[in-house]
Design a protein around this motif. Sequence first.
Motif, mmCIF file in Angstrom:
data_model
loop_
_atom_site.group_PDB
_atom_site.id
_atom_site.type_symbol
_atom_site.label_atom_id
_atom_site.label_comp_id
_atom_site.label_asym_id
_atom_site.label_seq_id
_atom_site.Cartn_x
_atom_site.Cartn_y
_atom_site.Cartn_z
ATOM 1 N N LEU A 5 -21.705 -30.756 47.890
ATOM 2 C CA LEU A 5 -20.467 -30.701 47.135
ATOM 3 C C LEU A 5 -20.694 -31.194 45.718
ATOM 4 C CD1 LEU A 5 -18.056 -32.353 49.731
ATOM 5 C CD2 LEU A 5 -18.617 -29.950 49.505
ATOM 6 N N ARG A 6 -20.032 -30.555 44.763
ATOM 7 C CA ARG A 6 -20.045 -31.026 43.374
ATOM 8 C C ARG A 6 -18.653 -31.553 43.076
ATOM 9 N NH1 ARG A 6 -19.471 -29.175 37.755
ATOM 10 N NH2 ARG A 6 -21.062 -30.246 36.534
ATOM 11 N N LEU A 7 -18.597 -32.784 42.601
ATOM 12 C CA LEU A 7 -17.333 -33.442 42.304
ATOM 13 C C LEU A 7 -17.208 -33.699 40.812
ATOM 14 C CD1 LEU A 7 -18.419 -34.571 45.229
ATOM 15 C CD2 LEU A 7 -16.395 -35.943 45.039
ATOM 16 N N GLN A 8 -16.016 -33.499 40.296
ATOM 17 C CA GLN A 8 -15.732 -33.810 38.897
ATOM 18 C C GLN A 8 -15.327 -35.277 38.812
ATOM 19 O OE1 GLN A 8 -15.768 -31.787 36.115
ATOM 20 N NE2 GLN A 8 -16.584 -30.074 37.276
ATOM 21 N N CYS A 9 -16.293 -36.146 39.062
ATOM 22 C CA CYS A 9 -16.081 -37.590 38.942
ATOM 23 C C CYS A 9 -17.444 -38.237 38.735
ATOM 24 C CB CYS A 9 -15.376 -38.168 40.170
ATOM 25 S SG CYS A 9 -16.389 -38.301 41.633
ATOM 26 N N SER B 46 -20.813 -35.508 39.855
ATOM 27 C CA SER B 46 -21.764 -36.015 40.836
ATOM 28 C C SER B 46 -21.841 -35.044 42.017
ATOM 29 C CB SER B 46 -21.362 -37.412 41.302
ATOM 30 O OG SER B 46 -20.037 -37.421 41.766
ATOM 31 N N TYR B 47 -22.832 -35.254 42.853
ATOM 32 C CA TYR B 47 -23.033 -34.419 44.041
ATOM 33 C C TYR B 47 -22.973 -35.274 45.293
ATOM 34 C CZ TYR B 47 -24.596 -30.536 41.145
ATOM 35 O OH TYR B 47 -24.646 -29.510 40.235
ATOM 36 N N LEU B 48 -22.487 -34.671 46.371
ATOM 37 C CA LEU B 48 -22.420 -35.339 47.669
ATOM 38 C C LEU B 48 -22.977 -34.388 48.713
ATOM 39 C CD1 LEU B 48 -21.445 -37.718 49.456
ATOM 40 C CD2 LEU B 48 -19.255 -36.522 49.638
ATOM 41 N N LEU B 49 -23.954 -34.850 49.460
ATOM 42 C CA LEU B 49 -24.543 -34.078 50.546
ATOM 43 C C LEU B 49 -23.874 -34.513 51.844
ATOM 44 C CD1 LEU B 49 -26.803 -32.010 51.052
ATOM 45 C CD2 LEU B 49 -28.335 -33.923 51.455
ATOM 46 N N VAL B 50 -23.337 -33.546 52.604
ATOM 47 C CA VAL B 50 -22.640 -33.870 53.843
ATOM 48 C C VAL B 50 -23.186 -33.041 55.001
ATOM 49 C CG1 VAL B 50 -20.485 -34.615 52.759
ATOM 50 C CG2 VAL B 50 -20.768 -32.241 53.380
ATOM 51 N N ALA B 51 -23.131 -33.622 56.178
ATOM 52 C CA ALA B 51 -23.433 -32.933 57.430
ATOM 53 C C ALA B 51 -22.134 -32.939 58.235
ATOM 54 C CB ALA B 51 -24.548 -33.651 58.189
ATOM 55 N N VAL B 52 -21.579 -31.769 58.460
ATOM 56 C CA VAL B 52 -20.243 -31.628 59.030
ATOM 57 C C VAL B 52 -20.301 -31.346 60.525
ATOM 58 C CG1 VAL B 52 -18.153 -30.218 58.954
ATOM 59 C CG2 VAL B 52 -19.336 -30.793 56.843
ATOM 60 N N ILE B 53 -19.402 -31.992 61.259
ATOM 61 C CA ILE B 53 -19.206 -31.726 62.682
ATOM 62 C C ILE B 53 -17.750 -31.281 62.845
ATOM 63 C CG2 ILE B 53 -19.241 -32.690 65.012
ATOM 64 C CD1 ILE B 53 -21.120 -34.892 63.826
ATOM 65 N N PRO B 54 -17.504 -29.978 63.022
ATOM 66 C CA PRO B 54 -16.118 -29.499 63.154
ATOM 67 C C PRO B 54 -15.559 -29.762 64.556
ATOM 68 C CG PRO B 54 -17.645 -27.663 63.244
ATOM 69 C CD PRO B 54 -18.463 -28.891 62.993
ATOM 70 N N ASN B 55 -14.257 -29.549 64.701
ATOM 71 C CA ASN B 55 -13.543 -29.671 65.986
ATOM 72 C C ASN B 55 -13.563 -31.083 66.561
ATOM 73 O OD1 ASN B 55 -12.745 -26.943 66.191
ATOM 74 N ND2 ASN B 55 -14.791 -26.412 66.904
ATOM 75 N N ALA C 59 -9.073 -36.437 48.383
ATOM 76 C CA ALA C 59 -8.100 -37.517 48.580
ATOM 77 C C ALA C 59 -8.795 -38.879 48.585
ATOM 78 C CB ALA C 59 -7.336 -37.301 49.882
ATOM 79 N N GLY C 60 -9.937 -38.957 49.236
ATOM 80 C CA GLY C 60 -10.660 -40.222 49.312
ATOM 81 C C GLY C 60 -11.183 -40.694 47.970
ATOM 82 N N VAL C 61 -11.762 -39.781 47.215
ATOM 83 C CA VAL C 61 -12.348 -40.131 45.917
ATOM 84 C C VAL C 61 -11.259 -40.316 44.863
ATOM 85 C CG1 VAL C 61 -13.928 -39.342 44.108
ATOM 86 C CG2 VAL C 61 -14.525 -39.002 46.488
ATOM 87 N N GLY C 62 -10.129 -39.651 45.071
ATOM 88 C CA GLY C 62 -9.030 -39.779 44.118
ATOM 89 C C GLY C 62 -9.064 -38.755 43.005
ATOM 90 N N VAL C 63 -9.481 -37.540 43.346
ATOM 91 C CA VAL C 63 -9.506 -36.441 42.383
ATOM 92 C C VAL C 63 -8.710 -35.277 42.959
ATOM 93 C CG1 VAL C 63 -11.746 -37.118 41.407
ATOM 94 C CG2 VAL C 63 -11.675 -35.466 43.278
ATOM 95 N N PRO C 64 -8.250 -34.354 42.112
ATOM 96 C CA PRO C 64 -7.573 -33.162 42.624
ATOM 97 C C PRO C 64 -8.541 -32.285 43.421
ATOM 98 C CG PRO C 64 -7.234 -33.385 40.254
ATOM 99 C CD PRO C 64 -8.243 -34.399 40.648
ATOM 100 N N ARG C 65 -8.010 -31.511 44.353
ATOM 101 C CA ARG C 65 -8.849 -30.608 45.167
ATOM 102 C C ARG C 65 -9.673 -29.670 44.298
ATOM 103 N NH1 ARG C 65 -6.581 -28.679 50.746
ATOM 104 N NH2 ARG C 65 -8.022 -27.056 50.158
ATOM 105 N N ARG C 66 -9.121 -29.249 43.174
ATOM 106 C CA ARG C 66 -9.845 -28.310 42.301
ATOM 107 C C ARG C 66 -11.108 -28.939 41.714
ATOM 108 N NH1 ARG C 66 -5.407 -29.886 39.234
ATOM 109 N NH2 ARG C 66 -5.996 -31.059 37.372
ATOM 110 N N ASP C 67 -11.235 -30.266 41.783
ATOM 111 C CA ASP C 67 -12.401 -30.966 41.248
ATOM 112 C C ASP C 67 -13.515 -31.148 42.273
ATOM 113 O OD1 ASP C 67 -11.136 -31.073 38.841
ATOM 114 O OD2 ASP C 67 -10.672 -33.212 38.916
ATOM 115 N N VAL C 68 -13.344 -30.570 43.461
ATOM 116 C CA VAL C 68 -14.369 -30.630 44.511
ATOM 117 C C VAL C 68 -14.702 -29.199 44.906
ATOM 118 C CG1 VAL C 68 -14.951 -31.434 46.822
ATOM 119 C CG2 VAL C 68 -13.444 -32.814 45.370
ATOM 120 N N GLU C 69 -15.985 -28.851 44.832
ATOM 121 C CA GLU C 69 -16.375 -27.501 45.232
ATOM 122 C C GLU C 69 -17.654 -27.543 46.055
ATOM 123 O OE1 GLU C 69 -17.968 -24.705 42.287
ATOM 124 O OE2 GLU C 69 -17.995 -26.365 40.863
#
Length: 104
Positions: A83-87, A15-24, A61-71
């Motif tokens: 983001l593309r998630l292996q879930c 699946s895919y997740l579209l995010v808008a990030v606010i750092p700091n 961590a939230g979705v419950g997959v290894p980090r390698r499954d999120v890119e």
Amino acid sequence: MSWPCATADADPRCSYLLVAVIPNARQTEAVGLHDGALRVRLRAPALEGRANDALIAWVAAGVGVPRRDVEIRQGQSSRRKRLRLQCPLAQLESWLNGLGIASS
């Protein structure tokens, strides 16, 4: 519930997740939707890929997959990322439902 920020991939295991990030930010948290994307405040700064690493770790961590499954597929150096998630989409939507923010 339908989430405009989450979409299915051609592969039903992804699946895919579209995010808008606010750092700091003071803490890492989802704060709602913005223009069809999940708005995420990240505690990490936008230096040397630290915000990207923090985003991947938080989502995994939230979705419950290894980090390698999120890119990060798009927006490596942008605040808006895809983001593309292996879930499956259902697993991603279940996590989004538990965040306590309203979908549209």
